[in-house]
Design a protein around this motif. Structure first.
Motif, short mmCIF file in Angstrom:
data_model
loop_
_atom_site.label_atom_id
_atom_site.label_comp_id
_atom_site.label_asym_id
_atom_site.label_seq_id
_atom_site.Cartn_x
_atom_site.Cartn_y
_atom_site.Cartn_z
N ARG A 107 0.82 -1.21 0.00
CA ARG A 107 0.00 0.00 0.00
C ARG A 107 0.85 1.26 0.00
O ARG A 107 0.48 2.27 -0.61
N SER A 161 -3.31 -2.45 -5.32
CA SER A 161 -3.06 -3.16 -4.06
C SER A 161 -4.23 -4.08 -3.72
O SER A 161 -4.03 -5.19 -3.21
N ARG A 219 -11.57 -2.61 -2.30
CA ARG A 219 -10.90 -2.35 -1.01
C ARG A 219 -11.65 -3.04 0.12
O ARG A 219 -11.02 -3.62 1.03
#
Length: 476
Positions: A107, A161, A219
Motif C-alpha cells: 500500500r 493493491s 478495497r
C-alpha cells in the motif's frame, strides 16, 4: 456444470473480458454517431494516455500477489528472492514473511505510484492533449473531461493493491465478478450519457465515478479477506520492497517498451496527422488492442500448466500446450484483423459515423504489427520458462528499432510510418530473435513447430494483405 462455471476463475475472467469487448461494440457506434471527429479524437486520446501511463505499476501487482501467496504458505524472505540470495544476511533470508508486512509495504508503494502517476498525467498528458482540445467547438468541456479523466489515474493505481491482495488470497472469481458487474453498469450508463448529453465531460465523469466505485468495493473485499486470515496491514518493510523490485523491474521495463510502443503510437499520431486520420487511427488501435487481449487467453491460460510441466521435466507436455495455445491465439487475432480491415469500414458507413478509415493500408499494417507482437510475446513467455528473463533488453531494443524506423520513414510515407515502424521493430528483430531462443529451449526445429502454429495464419494474413492491395490497385 453450471455451478463449476460459476465458480471458475477462468470462466469469470472470460466474462470480464467479454463485458469490455461487448461494451465497446455497443458504446463505439453510439459515440461515433453523436460525437464529431474532433470529439472522438479527444475521447480516444484520453483513453490512450491513461493506458500508456498504467505501466507505472511496473509489475508490482503480480509480484505482490505472489508474495501474498508465499506469506499464506508460511514462506520466508529467501523464498521471495528465489535464486538471488547471494550476499543476503542468512538471518534475514530466513525471516518469515507476514501478510501484514506484505500488504503494508504494497500500500505504501501503491500510494507513491498514485502520486507519481498523477504528476505524469498532469504534465505529459496535458501537453499531448492540449492541441486536440483546442480544436473542439467548446474547449472548456474538453478540459473538464480531461480533468475528470486524470482523476481516475490515481484511483486505478491505488486499486492495484486491492487486486494483488485478492489474487494472492485466491479470490480471483469474486474479483472478476465484481469487475464484470461494475463494468457492465459503467458501459450502460456511459451509453445513456452519450445519447442524452452529447458531452465528453459526462462520459469522462461517468467512467471515473464507476472507477471509484470499483476501487471502494475491491478495497472492502480485500480488507475482508485479510481480516478472515487474521492479518492487518503493518508498516513499510524495505526488505520486501527490495525483493519485489528485484523480481519485477525487468518485466516492468519489458512491458513499458512492448505496450509503450503500441499505445505510445496513439499519443504520437494526433501530433503529426490531421484530426480525421488521427481519430480513425485511435479507433483502429482501440479495436486491435481488444482483439489482441482476446487472443491472449488461449495461450496465457495455459502458462501455469506449462510452468508446472516444465518444472517436472515433462518437455513434451510443454510443447503440446504451447503449440495448441499459440495456434488458437494467432487464428483468433487473425479473425479480429480481418473484421477490422474488411468489415469495420462498411460498418462505419452504415451507422453514419463521423469517423471514417481513410486508408485501409494503415489498418492492415497495424494488424500485421499486432500479429508480429503477439507471436513474439508468446515465444518470450515460452523462453521465460527457462528462468532467464530478458524482456527488458529484447523489448527495449525492439522499441528503439521501431522508433528509428518511424523517424526515417515519416518523410517518405507520412502517417503510415507509425504502424510500419512497429512492423519493422517486431517482425525485423523481436520475432526472429526470441523465436530462435524459444525453440532452442524447447529443443525443436523451426519448421515442424511453425507448421503446427503460425504458418497457416501467417499465410492467411499475407493473403489478406495481397487481396487488399489488389482491390486498391483495381479501384485506382
Amino acid at each position: 456444470m453450471l455451478r463449476q462455471l460459476f465458480h471458475s476463475a477462468t470462466f469469470n475472467t472470460w466474462i470480464s473480458l467479454a463485458v469490455r469487448i461487448g461494451g465497446l461494440a455497443l458504446l463505439l457506434p453510439l459515440a461515433l454517431r453523436h460525437f464529431d471527429v474532433q470529439e472522438v479524437l479527444v475521447w480516444q486520446l484520453q483513453s490512450s494516455i491513461v493506458a500508456m501511463l498504467m505501466w507505472i505499476d511496473f509489475g508490482m501487482t503480480p509480484t505482490f500477489s505472489r508474495f501474498i501467496a508465499v506469506a499464506r504458505g508460511g514462506g520466508t524472505l529467501g523464498q521471495l528472492l528465489r535464486g538471488n540470495v547471494a550476499g543476503v544476511d542468512p538471518e534475514l533470508a530466513a525471516r518469515p514473511v507476514t501478510l501484514g508486512g506484505v500488504t503494508g509495504t504494497l500500500r505504501r508503494i501503491n500510494a507513491i505510484m498514485a502520486v507519481l502517476g498523477s504528476i505524469l498525467v498532469l504534465i505529459i498528458g496535458t501537453l499531448v492533449i492540449q492541441g486536440p482540445i483546442a480544436g473542439l467547438h467548446d474547449p472548456a468541456t474538453g478540459w473538464l473531461a480531461w480533468v475528470l479523466t486524470a482523476l481516475a489515474v490515481p484511483v486505478s493505481l491505488l486499486n492495484g493493491s486491492n487486486t494483488a491482495v485478492l489474487v494472492g488470497m485466491d479470490r480471483i472469481t469474486p474479483l472478476r465478478r465484481v469487475e464484470s458487474l461494475i463494468g457492465f453498469v459503467q458501459i450502460m450508463t456511459t451509453c445513456v450519457a452519450v445519447v442524452t448529453t452529447d458531452s465528453l465531460a459526462a462520459v469522462a465523469g461517468n467512467y471515473t465515478l464507476w472507477g471509484i466505485v470499483l476501487f471502494a468495493v475491491n478495497r472492502w473485499m480485500a480488507g475482508r479477506a485479510l481480516a478472515e486470515n487474521g492479518a492487518r496491514p503493518s508498516v513499510y518493510d524495505p526488505a520486501l520492497f527490495r525483493a519485489a523490485w528485484a523480481a519485477g523491474w525487468r518485466s516492468g521495463i519489458g512491458i513499458l517498451f512492448s505496450t509503450g510502443l503500441i499505445q505510445g503510437s496513439g499519443m504520437v499520431m494526433p501530433q503529426i496527422a490531421p484530426p480525421e486520420v488521427a481519430a480513425a487511427y485511435l479507433i483502429v488501435l482501440r479495436i486491435m488492442t481488444l482483439s489482441s487481449q482476446l487472443a491472449q487467453a488461449p495461450f496465457y491460460t495455459r502458462l501455469p500448466a506449462m510452468a508446472k510441466a516444465n518444472a517436472e521435466g515433462r518437455r513434451a507436455d510443454v510443447v503440446k500446450l504451447a503449440t495448441g495455445g499459440m495456434r488458437v491465439a494467432l487464428w483468433t487475432l487473425l479473425a479480429g484483423i480481418a473484421a477490422l480491415v474488411f468489415v469495420a469500414p462498411l460498418a462505419l458507413e452504415l451507422i453514419g459515423s463521423s469517423v471514417h478509415i481513410p486508408d485501409q493500408r494503415l489498418s492492415m499494417l497495424l494488424g500485421v504489427a499486432f500479429f508480429a507482437e503477439r507471436y513474439g510475446a508468446m515465444h518470450m513467455q515460452i523462453y521465460t520458462l527457462s528462468n532467464h528473463v530478458i524482456w527488458h533488453r529484447v523489448n527495449g531494443l525492439t522499441g528503439v528499432i521501431g522508433v528509428v524506423a518511424f523517424v526515417l520513414l515519416w518523410p517518405l510515407v507520412g502517417p503510415v510510418a507509425v504502424p510500419l515502424g512497429m512492423v519493422i521493430g517486431y517482425a525485423g528483430f523481436l520475432c526472429p530473435y526470441i523465436s530462435i531462443k524459444s525453440l532452442k529451449f524447447l529443443g525443436l526445429n523451426r519448421w515442424p513447430f511453425e507448421r503446427a502454429t503460425s504458418i497457416l495464419p501467417l499465410l492467411a494474413l499475407l493473403g489478406g494483405v495481397s487481396a487488399l492491395l489488389t482491390m486498391q490497385a483495381i479501384a485506382q
